[in-house]
Design an enzyme around this catalytic site. Structure first.
Site, mmCIF file in Angstrom:
data_model
loop_
_atom_site.group_PDB
_atom_site.id
_atom_site.type_symbol
_atom_site.label_atom_id
_atom_site.label_comp_id
_atom_site.label_asym_id
_atom_site.label_seq_id
_atom_site.Cartn_x
_atom_site.Cartn_y
_atom_site.Cartn_z
ATOM 1 N NE ARG A 119 -2.975 8.714 -9.146
ATOM 2 C CZ ARG A 119 -3.459 8.021 -8.020
ATOM 3 N NH1 ARG A 119 -2.523 7.947 -6.844
ATOM 4 N NH2 ARG A 119 -4.669 8.101 -7.881
ATOM 5 C CD GLU A 144 -2.838 1.391 0.375
ATOM 6 O OE1 GLU A 144 -2.308 1.375 -0.939
ATOM 7 O OE2 GLU A 144 -4.063 1.254 0.607
ATOM 8 C CG ASP A 145 -0.660 4.845 -1.741
ATOM 9 O OD1 ASP A 145 -1.494 4.264 -0.840
ATOM 10 O OD2 ASP A 145 -1.379 5.648 -2.421
ATOM 11 C CG PHE A 202 -3.737 15.426 1.507
ATOM 12 C CD1 PHE A 202 -4.460 14.287 1.375
ATOM 13 C CD2 PHE A 202 -3.320 16.016 0.256
ATOM 14 C CE1 PHE A 202 -4.916 13.496 0.438
ATOM 15 C CE2 PHE A 202 -3.804 15.178 -0.850
ATOM 16 C CZ PHE A 202 -4.472 13.993 -0.959
ATOM 17 C CG ASP A 262 -5.338 8.650 6.004
ATOM 18 O OD1 ASP A 262 -4.555 9.408 6.475
ATOM 19 O OD2 ASP A 262 -6.372 8.814 5.782
#
Ligand code: IMP
Ligand code: MG
Length: 182
Positions: free
Chosen positions: A171, A104-105, A158, A108
């Site tokens: 991205r 996963e990036d 964020f 959160d």
């Protein structure tokens, strides 16, 4: 592109982690994964869209030869999680008795990984299941899920770049950027 400040849509972001710092950390994670799965052929599932750059860089540091596949899950709109995880593109292989690593990036709230990991355990009965996330926001987590491999713990702000987007953009930035205070 490599500026200290990036404007994406209506928001300004400032550079937070450089591509070199990220690359060094990925090499270290790759060593750990290669050692842990020595002699095995794990199935690595990269969770699209955000993790495709992490996957491409991590996979090329490995000294094992894993099977790699992708799923596409979605929970974010803009800079807010919608709280709903939808499968846009599902799994196309069996995981029964396989050693599985989810890539996963960013972890959160943890909702995406929590829901997906549970679904995998129940529907596919893998031999083992581990989670690797490049970024982790410890102050944002709301679900009981823990990553086995973590690149960087970051503040609950964020971020964009290195695969992560703000409404579809950002991205391709090679470094990681954080929302700038106005
Ligand atoms: P979670 O389900 O709340 O853990 O969110 C996971 C997904 O939300 C990640 O896979 C990202 O795609 C997205 N996400 C979470 N935080 C950020 C962020 O700071 N920037 C960009 N995307 C994020
Ligand atoms: Mg993602």
């Amino acid at each position: 592109m490599s500026y200290d400040i990036q404007q994406i849509h209506d928001l300004r972001f400032r550079r937070f982690l450089s591509r070199t710092e990220i690359a060094d950390r990925i090499v270290a994670i790759g060593k750990e994964v290669s050692a842990d799965y020595q002699g095995k052929q794990p199935v690595i599932i990269s969770i699209l869209n955000g993790s495709f750059i992490f996957a491409a860089d991590l996979l090329r540091t490995l000294t094992i030869d894993p099977f790699i596949t992708f799923v596409k899950l979605s929970s974010y709109q803009g800079i807010q999680t919608t709280g709903l995880v939808s499968t846009v593109l599902g799994l196309d292989c069996s995981l029964k008795n396989k050693d599985v690593i989810l890539l996963e990036d960013i972890l959160d709230t943890g909702k995406t990984l929590y829901e997906f990991a549970h679904q995998l355990q129940q529907e596919h009965q893998p031999a083992s299941l581990k989670i690797a996330t490049l970024f982790y926001k410890p102050d944002a987590v709301q679900y009981p899920i823990q990553a086995d491999y973590i690149g960087f713990s970051i503040p609950n702000i964020f971020v964009v770049g290195y695969g992560l987007d703000y409404n579809g953009f950002g991205r391709s930035l090679p470094d990681l950027y954080v929302l700038a205070e106005e």
